[in-house]
Design an enzyme around this catalytic site. Structure first.
Site, short mmCIF file in Angstrom:
data_model
loop_
_atom_site.label_atom_id
_atom_site.label_comp_id
_atom_site.label_asym_id
_atom_site.label_seq_id
_atom_site.Cartn_x
_atom_site.Cartn_y
_atom_site.Cartn_z
NE ARG A 155 -60.26 -20.84 24.30
CZ ARG A 155 -59.10 -20.94 24.93
NH1 ARG A 155 -59.07 -20.89 26.24
NH2 ARG A 155 -57.97 -21.09 24.26
CE LYS B 261 -68.46 -28.71 39.75
NZ LYS B 261 -67.85 -28.78 38.47
N GLY C 210 -50.45 -31.33 46.48
CA GLY C 210 -49.78 -31.88 45.30
C GLY C 210 -49.10 -30.87 44.42
CB SER C 211 -50.27 -28.44 42.02
OG SER C 211 -51.25 -27.71 42.71
CG ASP D 32 -55.54 -35.57 43.68
OD1 ASP D 32 -55.47 -35.65 44.91
OD2 ASP D 32 -54.71 -34.97 42.98
CD GLU E 284 -67.58 -32.05 39.06
OE1 GLU E 284 -66.95 -31.29 39.79
OE2 GLU E 284 -67.58 -32.00 37.82
CG ASP F 130 -67.81 -48.51 51.65
OD1 ASP F 130 -67.31 -49.14 52.59
OD2 ASP F 130 -68.69 -48.94 50.89
CG HIS G 157 -59.64 -20.24 46.24
ND1 HIS G 157 -59.77 -21.21 47.20
CD2 HIS G 157 -59.87 -20.84 45.05
CE1 HIS G 157 -60.08 -22.35 46.61
NE2 HIS G 157 -60.14 -22.16 45.31
N1 GLN Z 1 -53.28 -32.70 43.25
C1 GLN Z 1 -54.02 -31.63 42.63
C2 GLN Z 1 -53.37 -30.28 42.95
O1 GLN Z 1 -52.84 -30.11 44.02
C3 GLN Z 1 -55.45 -31.61 43.14
C4 GLN Z 1 -56.26 -30.59 42.38
C5 GLN Z 1 -57.67 -30.44 42.87
O2 GLN Z 1 -57.97 -30.68 43.99
N2 GLN Z 1 -58.55 -29.99 42.01
O3 GLN Z 1 -53.45 -29.38 42.12
#
Ligand code: GLN
Ligand code: ZN
Length: 756
Positions: free
Chosen positions: A15, A114, A433-434, A600, A606, A658, A696
């Site tokens: 890299r 993408k 989550g994070s 998740d 994608e 679904d 972001h």
């Molecule tokens: N649970 C993950 C987080 O909060 C989900 C990450 C994601 O959506 N790419 O980081």
């Protein structure tokens, strides 16, 4: 038999380009130093290819950030706001790639998307009112000459005119058609210049041709190339396609005066059939994509030879090629000291793929290729003895029935049961989550990996972080809490490392966008779970609060999509195996009193096939059931959440419903909420939590702004179905803005609740 590469990885074996670029961005090295690193890499990569006898070596496949952005700059597609900064060309280029904030102004980066069905991202060219498309740059010519000065003859490569115009974004009222003439002239100019420089070939990449094409598309394609090809002179033009077959334009490709056509025989399901059915023009060279540019397994020479035989009967002039650019595979197995030779012999990264080309060339020059030693050595790799399959896994998958894919009772009944159980307020608040992965969190993980702290110390640190995180979430008044994911390096790598059947690399980096690289795990064998992976941390978090705490898992489709998959079994079969392993974790969490579990599926959308007609049969028909298999075994009281990144899934909204989760959160703050209209239109049952603020940027949204966002959603969604949460990715944010923003979010939810 000649050999050709479509493109080579450019960030460097370790890299180097990433690190040099990041130093340059920080001002630690000069632009000249950055250019020197880049030139060294280019020359090194060309030489590697030359040493392995590659006949068509690409140039201009190098990029400081992205090849489509290079193409846009080459043709003067530089929106006014970047030009107005008055920067030098490379700085302008980086401003388009990364945004610019400084003395010269403040502009955001171009949009990023993408690249077809890969995990690579391109910058979306923006054609605005001030744009005149014309040949304005010299990168392509410079790199051709640079190679030439080093005695390397290259085939310059460039994204083709059709793909460029189709992927670009236009100002209101304008469209690709309005730029046909200018664009064709610009490409014609490239050909003229290459004639002057004595280039023999040029490769024009047209991956857009493997997608569903309309009549208008075909007209556009034909118009562009009728003009471009009239400027060929002595330069031969290769129309290079990849990622699928060209069923919608095979005959157009044959009838236009291209000198070569590049066709992908690996991902292109109908490629062989097309060649057989319509033949292949004697005056064109067929560049047959046979060496996989997207996966890391050794080439199966038997399959390749069989294909070559079939093609030899059809095309007079045949060249062996990679199926797409090798950009999508890691650099070299040489950097994997920890992997045994017994494992490595099954893999080919970019450099090893060069050896494969050299070997195939040798084998094919032999009168009886199948008798060669090289062929035999390859053959044994595919004799089925690679690993001992896991009998338990195979037995379990063999006995699955429809009932395993269906959660009972049905959603409506569960919803009532869960409402009665959790008694959450309307508009419940939560996060995805994070929480911020601060320097101390990363240092803890790193020290543990290095062996400088014990497992106990490592864990204790995470426990302390969790305690701090739960206390704060409680204090600011969130309704459904999370443990914070401090133990995770990455949402896929973490599970891959904890499951049996995956292989991990040290340096197998693949460019995702710009300087960002990812290191996908490799699915080596049958996947199983030998121990709980998340229960301890989740149960600890739960013990600290009276509020519900969500258990946090990554779903099977995302784990598979962000890994290098096996080639000896189908994606479906791998997904089912992973689903069964995650299912065990779900049941363990439930047994440990985790009442809400989020699975998740960030990457579900994608990998939708490039052609809509393939969506169901080839993907959704197993991806959605694989998800259901993960959670179909839980009690009605256990609430299943899922999360998806981006909100662009209006077109598969029924499939998302679904999945039969109880709640879905998704990234939405930067979109126009069109998804909510789609949700309403299809009678979506699942409760929803569209992200209300963008994580972001470090900006802290005000309570009022968040309230307005919620009111906008409530205009469209029944309040009883709406959850309140930010977008995903808090782990990338700083501590201060995270908590300040979440306080505002809770306050906004409270105030909006009052009005319901
Ligand atoms: N649970 C993950 C987080 O909060 C989900 C990450 C994601 O959506 N790419 O980081
Ligand atoms: Zn997400």
């Amino acid at each position: 038999m000649k050999t050709s590469l479509i493109g080579y990885p450019r960030v460097g074996s370790l890299r180097e380009l990433k690190f040099a670029s990041e130093k340059y961005f920080k001002g630690d090295i000069t632009i000249d130093e950055l250019h020197r690193t880049a030139a060294d890499l280019r020359i090194r990569h060309w030489r590697r290819q030359q040493e392995n006898g590659i006949d068509f070596i690409p140039s201009n496949d190098f990029s400081f950030y992205d090849g489509l952005l290079d193409t846009a700059c080459l043709f003067n597609i530089i929106p006014e706001r970047y030009q107005a900064l008055g920067l030098n060309p490379l700085e302008t280029y980086f401003a388009m790639a990364r945004g610019y904030q400084g003395e010269q102004g403040d502009v955001k980066a171009l949009a990023m998307k993408k690249w077809f069905n890969t995990n690579y991202h391109y910058m979306v060219p923006e054609v605005d009112d001030s744009t005149t498309i014309r040949l304005a740059g010299t990168k392509l010519l410079d790199e051709f000459l640079e190679a030439k000065q080093n005695n390397i003859t290259t085939k310059p490569v460039l994204i083709g005119a059709f793909t460029l115009l189709k992927l670009a974004k236009y100002t209101e009222g304008k469209q690709a058609d309005d730029f046909v003439h200018e664009t064709a002239e610009a490409y014609a100019n490239v050909l003229t210049r290459l004639n002057e420089l004595g280039a023999e070939w040029i490769q024009l990449d047209e991956p857009k041709l493997v997608t569903d094409l309309t009549k208008e598309d075909l007209v556009l394609f034909t118009k562009l190339y009728s003009r471009i090809l009239s400027a060929k002179g002595n330069v031969k033009v290769l129309a290079q396609t990849y990622f699928g077959d060209v069923r919608d334009c095979y005959q157009e490709l044959q009838s236009l005066p291209f000198d070569g056509i590049g066709i992908d025989f690996l991902e292109g399901k109908q490629s062989l059939e097309l060649v057989r059915k319509y033949g292949f023009s004697d005056d064109k060279v067929l560049f047959a994509g046979v060496v996989n540019g997207k996966n890391i397994w050794r080439n199966n020479y038997h399959n390749t030879l069989t294909l070559v035989q079939k093609l030899n009967g059809q095309a007079k002039q045949l060249v062996l090629s990679s199926s797409c650019s090798l950009l999508h595979v890691p650099y070299s197995l040489q950097n994997e000291a920890a992997l045994s030779d017994g494992i490595k012999r099954y893999f080919a990264f970019a450099e090893e793929k060069l050896h494969e080309f050299a070997e195939l060339k040798k084998i094919l020059s032999h009168a009886d290729p199948y008798s060669t030693e090289l062929y035999r050595q390859n053959e044994v790799l595919f004799d089925g003895t690679r690993f001992a399959g896991n009998e338990t896994v195979q037995a379990r998958t063999a006995t699955l029935t429809d009932a395993d894919f269906k959660r009972l009772p049905a959603f409506v009944e569960r919803e009532a049961i869960q409402n009665a159980k959790f008694k959450l307020p309307p508009l419940p608040t939560t996060t995805i989550g994070s929480f911020p992965q601060t320097a101390d969190v990363r240092a803890n993980r790193f020290s543990f990996k290095k062996g400088s702290i014990t497992a106990e110390q490592y864990k204790q640190f995470n426990f302390d972080k969790i305690a701090e995180c739960i206390a704060l979430q409680d204090e600011i008044g969130l309704d459904v809490l999370v443990h914070g994911e401090y133990e995770r390096n990455d949402m896929v790598e973490y599970f891959g490392e904890s499951l049996d059947g995956f292989i991990f690399t040290e340096n197998a980096w693949v460019q995702s966008y710009g300087t960002r690289c990812v290191k996908p795990p490799i699915v080596w064998g049958d996947i199983s779970r030998s121990r709980p992976m998340t229960v301890e941390y989740s149960a600890y978090a739960k013990s600290l609060t009276s509020k519900p705490v969500k258990g946090m898992l990554t779903g099977p489709v995302t784990i598979l999509n962000w890994s290098f998959p096996r080639e000896d079994i189908s994606l479906k079969d791998s997904a089912i195996q992973i689903a069964l392993a995650i299912r065990e974790e779900v049941l363990d969490l439930e047994a440990n009193h985790i009442e809400i579990i989020q699975i998740d599926e960030a990457a579900l959308r994608e990998k939708l096939p490039l052609r809509q007609s393939d969506w169901q049969a080839e993907y959704l028909s197993w991806a959605i059931p694989a998800f259901r298999l993960v959670h179909s075994g839980v009690q009605a009281e256990t609430q299943i959440h899922t999360h998806m990144c981006y909100s662009q899934f209006s077109d598969i909204i029924r499939d998302i419903d679904d999945m039969d989760a109880d709640v879905i959160t998704f990234e939405a703050s930067r979109s126009d909420l069109a998804i909510i209209d789609a949700i309403n239109a299809c009678g979506f049952q699942t409760e929803v939590g569209p992200g209300v603020y963008d994580i972001h940027s470090p900006r802290i949204p005000s309570v009022d702004e968040l309230k307005q966002g919620l009111f906008r959603m409530l205009d469209k969604i029944d309040g009883a179905k709406l959850w309140v949460n930010p977008d995903c990715g808090l782990k990338t944010r700083g501590v201060t803005e995270t908590w300040a923003s979440l306080r505002h979010l809770v306050q906004a939810a409270k105030e909006v609740r009052e009005t319901l």
